[in-house]
Design a protein around this motif. Structure first.
Motif, PDB file in Angstrom:
ATOM      1  N   ASP A 189     -21.954  -3.374 -16.713  1.00  0.00           N
ATOM      2  CA  ASP A 189     -21.857  -3.378 -15.323  1.00  0.00           C
ATOM      3  C   ASP A 189     -20.749  -3.678 -14.710  1.00  0.00           C
ATOM      4  O   ASP A 189     -20.182  -3.028 -13.873  1.00  0.00           O
ATOM      5  N   MET A 219     -35.195  -0.899 -21.574  1.00  0.00           N
ATOM      6  CA  MET A 219     -33.747  -1.466 -21.655  1.00  0.00           C
ATOM      7  C   MET A 219     -33.431  -1.896 -23.096  1.00  0.00           C
ATOM      8  O   MET A 219     -34.365  -2.689 -23.791  1.00  0.00           O
ATOM      9  N   LEU A 229     -29.486   6.915 -20.242  1.00  0.00           N
ATOM     10  CA  LEU A 229     -28.419   6.232 -19.465  1.00  0.00           C
ATOM     11  C   LEU A 229     -27.419   5.472 -20.549  1.00  0.00           C
ATOM     12  O   LEU A 229     -27.937   4.499 -21.175  1.00  0.00           O
ATOM     13  N   HIS A 270     -23.277   0.756 -21.467  1.00  0.00           N
ATOM     14  CA  HIS A 270     -22.424   0.474 -20.431  1.00  0.00           C
ATOM     15  C   HIS A 270     -22.122  -0.989 -20.082  1.00  0.00           C
ATOM     16  O   HIS A 270     -23.379  -1.779 -20.618  1.00  0.00           O
ATOM     17  N   HIS A 308     -32.563   9.692 -13.083  1.00  0.00           N
ATOM     18  CA  HIS A 308     -31.996   9.858 -14.400  1.00  0.00           C
ATOM     19  C   HIS A 308     -32.097  11.358 -14.747  1.00  0.00           C
ATOM     20  O   HIS A 308     -32.717  11.604 -15.804  1.00  0.00           O
ATOM     21  N   TRP A 317     -33.540  -7.085 -13.866  1.00  0.00           N
ATOM     22  CA  TRP A 317     -34.136  -5.723 -13.977  1.00  0.00           C
ATOM     23  C   TRP A 317     -35.579  -6.095 -14.241  1.00  0.00           C
ATOM     24  O   TRP A 317     -36.025  -7.060 -15.101  1.00  0.00           O
TER      25      TRP A 317
HETATM   26  O1  LIG Z   1     -33.077   1.303 -15.376  1.00  0.00           O
HETATM   27  C1  LIG Z   1     -32.207   1.918 -16.152  1.00  0.00           C
HETATM   28  O2  LIG Z   1     -32.781   2.700 -16.983  1.00  0.00           O
HETATM   29  C2  LIG Z   1     -31.008   1.396 -16.390  1.00  0.00           C
HETATM   30  C3  LIG Z   1     -30.625  -0.016 -15.595  1.00  0.00           C
HETATM   31  C4  LIG Z   1     -29.204  -0.282 -15.894  1.00  0.00           C
HETATM   32  O3  LIG Z   1     -28.484   0.001 -16.812  1.00  0.00           O
HETATM   33  C5  LIG Z   1     -28.633  -1.254 -15.117  1.00  0.00           C
HETATM   34  O4  LIG Z   1     -29.408  -1.855 -14.405  1.00  0.00           O
HETATM   35  O5  LIG Z   1     -27.438  -1.651 -15.226  1.00  0.00           O
END
Ligand SMILES: O=C(O)CCC(=O)C(=O)O
Length: 267
Positions: free
Chosen positions: A122, A150, A117, A120, A59, A137
């Motif tokens: 997915d 997260m 990030l 959003h 990132h 995750w």
């Molecule tokens: O690990 C992250 O920082 C973001 C992960 C994420 O947004 C996702 O898996 O869609």
């Protein structure tokens, strides 16, 4: 302990559940060790069309995504097959009858220089119809708010498909005409929750649930997080602007074709 029916209701209601203590420390140790070796050696950026990808994504603005394969990272394949899938099927049996591997990403946030990030959803990046997915995750080490945990907008999965933006700059993609996620989902009445976790814990979220991760501001700590996404229904290829996920470059499909192929096995 939460019963599976409670978990399933919670997942339907909130669009995300945090499963505590479901992954063994020993497996995570192996995954971390193999990752650390790969992180130093992998320079590949080409995308192959005959096997599943592992995207290594730092990132940091300007960093290029690198690509690894499961034959180079056997501990990760074993984590998916021997731990993640059995846990999903045990805890959320109704949601996980069909699991087709879509994408595997390891997100790496170095300290201090790493960015947010942005919010959003997915599925807004994925060219599929229907677009039903489950994602997991897992952090490689304990993750706190200061380390870039997260953050989820609970219940946002019920609000349908949203527009996709550049995750670093928040700039909508060209020709994106869907409504965008608001900067502050609490402004429309949603509860926002930061998920602090241990590496033995696993988040499961619906592909429609809005989420973001903040910057890692802890000196000396590199935040690594694994995301694996699965398609839960037979889908067809349905391309549209803004769907630039790495796996879309693995496709030779035409609009309306069944979404099948070696990179996307049924598990
Ligand atoms: O690990 C992250 O920082 C973001 C992960 C994420 O947004 C996702 O898996 O869609």
């Amino acid at each position: 302990m939460q019963k599976n029916t409670d978990l399933s209701l919670n997942y339907d209601e909130k669009g995300v559940v945090l499963l505590k203590n479901v992954i063994s420390e020993e497996i995570m140790f192996k995954v971390r060790s193999e990752y650390d070796a790969l992180e130093k050696s992998i320079t590949r950026t080409e995308i192959s069309s005959d096997k599943p990808l592992i995207v290594l994504w730092k990132h940091v603005i300007g960093e290029q995504k690198r690509i690894a394969h499961f034959d180079e990272f056997p501990a990760l394949w074993s984590l998916i097959i021997d731990s993640i899938i059995p846990v999903l099927r045990k805890k959320l049996p109704e949601k996980t009858k069909r699991l087709q591997l879509l994408e595997t990403i390891i997100f790496n946030k170095p300290p201090k220089i790493s960015n947010i990030l942005n919010w959003h959803q997915d599925v807004s990046y994925f060219p599929l119809k229907p677009n039903n997915q489950v994602a997991i995750w897992i952090p490689f080490e304990k993750v706190t708010k200061e380390r870039g945990a997260m953050v989820y907008a609970l219940g946002s999965h019920k609000l349908g498909a949203m527009g996709s933006v550049n995750l670093h700059t928040k700039q909508p993609f060209e020709n994106e005409n869907r409504q965008l996620i608001p900067d502050d989902p609490t402004s429309i009445g949603l509860e926002v929750k930061c998920m602090e976790m241990e590496p033995e814990d696993m988040l499961v979220h619906d592909g429609y649930t809005w989420h973001y991760s903040g910057p890692n501001i802890e000196e000396g700590y590199i935040r690594r997080g694994l995301s694996v996404r699965f398609i839960t229904e037979e889908a067809v290829f349905d391309p549209r602007p803004g769907q630039g996920a790495a796996f879309t470059k693995q496709l030779t499909l035409k609009e309306g074709d069944l979404f099948h192929g070696l990179p996307f096995p049924l598990l």
